[in-house]
Design a protein around this motif. Structure first.
Motif: not given
Length: 262
Positions: A83-101
């Motif tokens: 059982e694992t857990s990961a702490w994460y967040q999207p890179e704010w400055s690259k949010l547009g690229l994250l959404h597009k790709e």
């Protein structure tokens, strides 16, 4: 007419006004202007006015947690529940690229497969005993490192990976616990032996020191020195007001014999 104009105005404002809550950011999509905006920063918190034909996709940009329960194989082929857990967040400055790709489902498309792949790779290098006892922290760090390497170019910021629980078959777990207990008892026994050896060595050194001191003292006490010390002690005793000395002869070494003492 005024009423219709008012209604139209309200609808237009509703379509052009966007409010972004705290901890979130918006990706602007221009219907007639190239689609997802990637060359500009995302929309921050607060109130924004956009063209009515455009839209805003809102993302959570604060740290989030994802839990993973999986079955993986150890180095000797034994099935381990992890059982694992990961702490994460999207890179704010690259949010547009994250959404597009990657899209809004980037967690299930990118992050979860990366965690599973890294976990299988790392756990496969260790035995059940190492997983259960001595190497847990190392395993956790390795999973984090390998997962981070996979997602580093995917516009995802990985902050930490935690191993929350390791499940072994009861028979294997009991065997490992018995072995660890025996090892602990052996270490305790070795500690007691070492402590006893040190105490014996201390006593030996102390005895040798006393013997050497007595030898030196004996060698320095000649017959003449002993006689002088006896005379000196007799003189000091005779000076005492509460002492009566009656000399009736001589003792060994020519010293007076004291018969009375009050």
């Amino acid at each position: 007419m005024i009423g219709i104009a008012t209604i139209v105005g309200i609808v237009m404002i509703a379509k052009t006004a966007v409010t972004i809550d705290s901890g979130r950011a918006g990706v602007l999509y221009r219907t007639f202007g190239g689609g997802v905006v990637t060359e500009e920063p995302p929309l921050g918190e607060g109130f924004h006015i956009i063209a009515p034909w455009n839209k805003v996709i809102i993302y959570e940009v604060r740290q989030q947690e994802i839990l993973e329960n999986m079955k993986v194989l150890s180095s000797n082929g034994l099935e381990i529940e992890l059982e694992t857990s990961a702490w994460y967040q999207p890179e704010w400055s690259k949010l547009g690229l994250l959404h597009k790709e990657k899209g809004e489902r980037y967690v299930s498309r990118i992050l979860q497969p990366a965690i599973r792949s890294a976990t299988r790779s790392v756990v496969g290098r260790y035995t059940p005993e190492q997983l259960y006892s001595t190497k847990r922290d190392s395993i956790q760090k390795e999973i984090y490192k390998e997962t981070k390497e996979i997602v580093k170019s995917q516009y995802i910021q990985l902050n930490e990976v935690l191993v929350r629980d390791i499940g072994l078959p009861p028979t294997i777990k009991d065997a490992i616990e018995r072995k660890l207990k025996q090892e602990q008892e052996s270490l305790e026994y070795q500690f007691r032996l070492e402590k006893a050896k040190k105490e014996a060595e201390r006593q030996r050194i102390e005895a040798e020191g006393k013997a050497l001191a007595n030898k030196i003292l004996s060698a320095s006490l000649t017959e003449k020195i002993l006689q002088e010390k006896g005379i000196s002690a007799t003189l000091e005793l005779s000076k005492s007001g509460n002492t009566k000395v009656i000399v009736i002869g001589s003792g060994e070494g020519g010293l007076p014999v004291i018969l009375g003492n009050q």
